[in-house]
Every structure is written in structure tokens, then in C-alpha cells.
Design a protein around this motif. Sequence first.
Motif, PDB file in Angstrom:
ATOM      1  N   ARG A 299       0.848  -1.184   0.000  1.00 38.29           N
ATOM      2  CA  ARG A 299       0.000   0.000   0.000  1.00 38.29           C
ATOM      3  C   ARG A 299       0.890   1.243   0.000  1.00 38.29           C
ATOM      4  O   ARG A 299       1.918   1.282   0.679  1.00 38.29           O
ATOM      5  N   VAL A 300       0.489   2.226  -0.770  1.00 37.79           N
ATOM      6  CA  VAL A 300       1.241   3.475  -0.796  1.00 37.79           C
ATOM      7  C   VAL A 300       0.280   4.644  -0.961  1.00 37.79           C
ATOM      8  O   VAL A 300      -0.656   4.573  -1.754  1.00 37.79           O
ATOM      9  N   ILE A 301       0.539   5.650  -0.169  1.00 41.39           N
ATOM     10  CA  ILE A 301      -0.221   6.902  -0.255  1.00 41.39           C
ATOM     11  C   ILE A 301       0.765   7.991  -0.624  1.00 41.39           C
ATOM     12  O   ILE A 301       1.807   8.132   0.025  1.00 41.39           O
ATOM     13  N   CYS A 302       0.468   8.745  -1.658  1.00 39.90           N
ATOM     14  CA  CYS A 302       1.422   9.768  -2.081  1.00 39.90           C
ATOM     15  C   CYS A 302       0.684  11.046  -2.481  1.00 39.90           C
ATOM     16  O   CYS A 302      -0.535  11.041  -2.697  1.00 39.90           O
ATOM     17  N   LYS A 303       1.443  12.106  -2.574  1.00 40.17           N
ATOM     18  CA  LYS A 303       0.874  13.380  -2.990  1.00 40.17           C
ATOM     19  C   LYS A 303       0.839  13.460  -4.506  1.00 40.17           C
ATOM     20  O   LYS A 303       1.670  12.861  -5.205  1.00 40.17           O
ATOM     21  N   SER A 304      -0.092  14.212  -5.018  1.00 39.96           N
ATOM     22  CA  SER A 304      -0.208  14.407  -6.449  1.00 39.96           C
ATOM     23  C   SER A 304       1.078  15.018  -6.999  1.00 39.96           C
ATOM     24  O   SER A 304       1.651  15.928  -6.404  1.00 39.96           O
ATOM     25  N   GLY A 305       1.548  14.471  -8.124  1.00 34.99           N
ATOM     26  CA  GLY A 305       2.762  14.988  -8.737  1.00 34.99           C
ATOM     27  C   GLY A 305       4.015  14.202  -8.412  1.00 34.99           C
ATOM     28  O   GLY A 305       5.043  14.368  -9.071  1.00 34.99           O
ATOM     29  N   THR A 306       3.934  13.340  -7.427  1.00 39.35           N
ATOM     30  CA  THR A 306       5.108  12.520  -7.078  1.00 39.35           C
ATOM     31  C   THR A 306       5.100  11.225  -7.881  1.00 39.35           C
ATOM     32  O   THR A 306       4.106  10.866  -8.515  1.00 39.35           O
ATOM     33  N   SER A 307       6.237  10.535  -7.853  1.00 35.63           N
ATOM     34  CA  SER A 307       6.357   9.261  -8.560  1.00 35.63           C
ATOM     35  C   SER A 307       6.420   8.112  -7.562  1.00 35.63           C
ATOM     36  O   SER A 307       6.957   8.260  -6.468  1.00 35.63           O
ATOM     37  N   VAL A 308       5.883   6.999  -7.962  1.00 36.61           N
ATOM     38  CA  VAL A 308       5.818   5.828  -7.083  1.00 36.61           C
ATOM     39  C   VAL A 308       6.352   4.617  -7.833  1.00 36.61           C
ATOM     40  O   VAL A 308       5.964   4.368  -8.976  1.00 36.61           O
ATOM     41  N   LYS A 309       7.220   3.877  -7.168  1.00 37.01           N
ATOM     42  CA  LYS A 309       7.778   2.665  -7.789  1.00 37.01           C
ATOM     43  C   LYS A 309       7.233   1.431  -7.085  1.00 37.01           C
ATOM     44  O   LYS A 309       7.255   1.340  -5.858  1.00 37.01           O
ATOM     45  N   ILE A 310       6.788   0.472  -7.886  1.00 32.63           N
ATOM     46  CA  ILE A 310       6.280  -0.797  -7.366  1.00 32.63           C
ATOM     47  C   ILE A 310       7.174  -1.910  -7.891  1.00 32.63           C
ATOM     48  O   ILE A 310       7.484  -1.952  -9.082  1.00 32.63           O
ATOM     49  N   GLU A 311       7.576  -2.801  -6.996  1.00 33.12           N
ATOM     50  CA  GLU A 311       8.460  -3.906  -7.386  1.00 33.12           C
ATOM     51  C   GLU A 311       7.712  -5.229  -7.433  1.00 33.12           C
ATOM     52  O   GLU A 311       6.846  -5.493  -6.598  1.00 33.12           O
ATOM     53  N   CYS A 312       8.102  -6.047  -8.369  1.00 28.60           N
ATOM     54  CA  CYS A 312       7.519  -7.384  -8.507  1.00 28.60           C
ATOM     55  C   CYS A 312       8.661  -8.374  -8.676  1.00 28.60           C
ATOM     56  O   CYS A 312       9.466  -8.245  -9.596  1.00 28.60           O
ATOM     57  N   ARG A 313       8.722  -9.351  -7.778  1.00 24.55           N
ATOM     58  CA  ARG A 313       9.795 -10.332  -7.811  1.00 24.55           C
ATOM     59  C   ARG A 313       9.244 -11.749  -7.856  1.00 24.55           C
ATOM     60  O   ARG A 313       8.321 -12.091  -7.119  1.00 24.55           O
ATOM     61  N   SER A 314       9.827 -12.558  -8.724  1.00 26.68           N
ATOM     62  CA  SER A 314       9.529 -13.991  -8.689  1.00 26.68           C
ATOM     63  C   SER A 314      10.572 -14.628  -7.787  1.00 26.68           C
ATOM     64  O   SER A 314      11.771 -14.485  -8.014  1.00 26.68           O
TER      65      SER A 314
ATOM     66  N   SER B  19       4.601  11.165 -11.923  1.00 25.56           N
ATOM     67  CA  SER B  19       3.725  12.311 -11.735  1.00 25.56           C
ATOM     68  C   SER B  19       2.288  11.843 -11.478  1.00 25.56           C
ATOM     69  O   SER B  19       1.361  12.141 -12.249  1.00 25.56           O
ATOM     70  N   ALA B  20       2.143  11.101 -10.415  1.00 25.23           N
ATOM     71  CA  ALA B  20       0.844  10.484 -10.119  1.00 25.23           C
ATOM     72  C   ALA B  20      -0.233  11.522  -9.839  1.00 25.23           C
ATOM     73  O   ALA B  20       0.029  12.583  -9.253  1.00 25.23           O
ATOM     74  N   HIS B  21      -1.427  11.231 -10.284  1.00 23.76           N
ATOM     75  CA  HIS B  21      -2.589  12.080 -10.033  1.00 23.76           C
ATOM     76  C   HIS B  21      -3.696  11.236  -9.393  1.00 23.76           C
ATOM     77  O   HIS B  21      -3.659   9.998  -9.463  1.00 23.76           O
ATOM     78  N   PRO B  22      -4.684  11.879  -8.787  1.00 20.96           N
ATOM     79  CA  PRO B  22      -5.741  11.114  -8.115  1.00 20.96           C
ATOM     80  C   PRO B  22      -6.396  10.044  -8.991  1.00 20.96           C
ATOM     81  O   PRO B  22      -6.765   8.979  -8.492  1.00 20.96           O
ATOM     82  N   GLU B  23      -6.502  10.304 -10.286  1.00 19.84           N
ATOM     83  CA  GLU B  23      -7.133   9.305 -11.166  1.00 19.84           C
ATOM     84  C   GLU B  23      -6.272   8.064 -11.355  1.00 19.84           C
ATOM     85  O   GLU B  23      -6.744   7.053 -11.895  1.00 19.84           O
ATOM     86  N   ASP B  24      -5.003   8.126 -10.916  1.00 18.96           N
ATOM     87  CA  ASP B  24      -4.144   6.944 -10.974  1.00 18.96           C
ATOM     88  C   ASP B  24      -4.351   6.039  -9.761  1.00 18.96           C
ATOM     89  O   ASP B  24      -3.797   4.924  -9.719  1.00 18.96           O
ATOM     90  N   SER B  25      -5.121   6.511  -8.815  1.00 14.39           N
ATOM     91  CA  SER B  25      -5.407   5.691  -7.629  1.00 14.39           C
ATOM     92  C   SER B  25      -6.110   4.421  -8.073  1.00 14.39           C
ATOM     93  O   SER B  25      -7.127   4.458  -8.769  1.00 14.39           O
TER      94      SER B  25
END
Lengths: 113, 115
Positions: free
Chosen positions: B10-25, B83-89
Motif C-alpha cells: 500500500r502506498v499513499i502519495c501526494k499528487s505529482g510525485t512518482s511511485v515505484k512498485i516492485e515485482c519479484r519472482s 507524476s501520479a494524479h488522483p485518477e491513478d489511484s
Amino acid sequence: DQQVKQNSPSLSVQEGRISILNCDYTNSMFDYFLWYKKYPAEGPTFLISISSIKDKNEDGRFTVFLNKSAKHLSLHIVPSQPGDSAVYFCAASSGAGSYQLTFGKGTKLSVIP
Amino acid sequence: GAVVSQHPSRVICKSGTSVKIECRSLDFQATTMFWYRQFPKQSLMLMATSNEGSKATYEQGVEKDKFLINHASLTLSTLTVTSAHPEDSSFYICSARDRPRDIQYFGAGTRLSVL
């Protein structure tokens, strides 16, 4: 256009009885089908799969039936248990070496104790 | 079954910031990984196919400059929402293909909330 359809958004079954979840597809190129189980806020968990060369595959309480002529598959759970309550997704893929899955919208199964 | 680890959950961020998600096998090598997005009460929608050592393949309507995918090794793929925006939630889920068995195994998903 939805290529994989799960027309029943929800299903309620008494504990111990059989649960039958249905899935229809329109793309005749699909040749591999999978069922996934999903709890809220979690990723899908693989349950069982079937290749188009078969018409039935069984794994414990789970059996998947495939009717190619009708472009229909179903997942049978016998006997149903309260822990089976979840959303079940049907998925399909096509072509040798093709890995992309097309998912249905899911059916929410509720098993009543 | 095979294990796919996805982080963060789970991640909560402010609009305009970037978020990285990792996926590992964790217990198999995955030359191909997939990124999905799920809206409430809807199915999983494939966003892109991530191929180890090459560029990702994006589905129609998915902005590749907004959703950056990197698959630098046989066990790791990352999705960066720029550059995340609310619609990316949304709920983002990755999967990895266990090639010998031709089954996709899924991570637990990441709930992204953009304020």
C-alpha cells in the motif's frame, strides 16, 4: 467487446453443496483456460487450468469442464466450504507461446455455513 | 504454487510525485512479467507485458511515459507511476509467467492512493 464473460456477478451456496461457476468466451483462438480465486486487496491465486485438448481437469475438490463447441467452461467445487468464499476469475489465452491472459469480470461466491 | 512478491502493498502519495512498485519472482525465473490494474468491482485489465532485457509492450490506451516498466533481471520487474494524479489511484497487480507450466502467478497487489 468482452471476450471472456462471467455472466453471474454473484453466487450463494450452502456449505457442503456443489458450487458451479460458469464462463463463456467468444474468441475461438483461445486454447488455454485458467481459474483464479481472489480475496479483497490481494492478488489472484491460481486454482486450476485446462488445455483445449481436454474437456475435463480435476484437482481435489476443484474440477474444470470445457465445452469447446459451446465456448463454455465451468468450475465445480465439491463440497463447498466457507473458506471458498471469494471472487473467482476465469481467464483465457491463445496461441502457442502466447502468454497474455484475458480475464472475465469475476463471480463472487459466498458459501453459507 | 510459485511465489511472486510485490512491494509495497500500500502506498499513499501526494499528487505529482512518482511511485515505484516492485515485482519479484522468488522461486523461478520469469522472462515475462505482466502488470494489471483493477478498478473496484471490475476485472483485471492488462496494462503492459514486461520482457526481460527489452522494452515493455503496452496495451492500447496505456501511457508508456506515465507507467514506466523496467525488467532488468529474470526475477524483477518494476512499475513506476510518474507524476501520479488522483485518477491513478487504483489496485495494481503484477504477475510472472512460470514458463514450464505456462501459468501466471500473481503478486499480492499494491493499493495506490494519490491525494
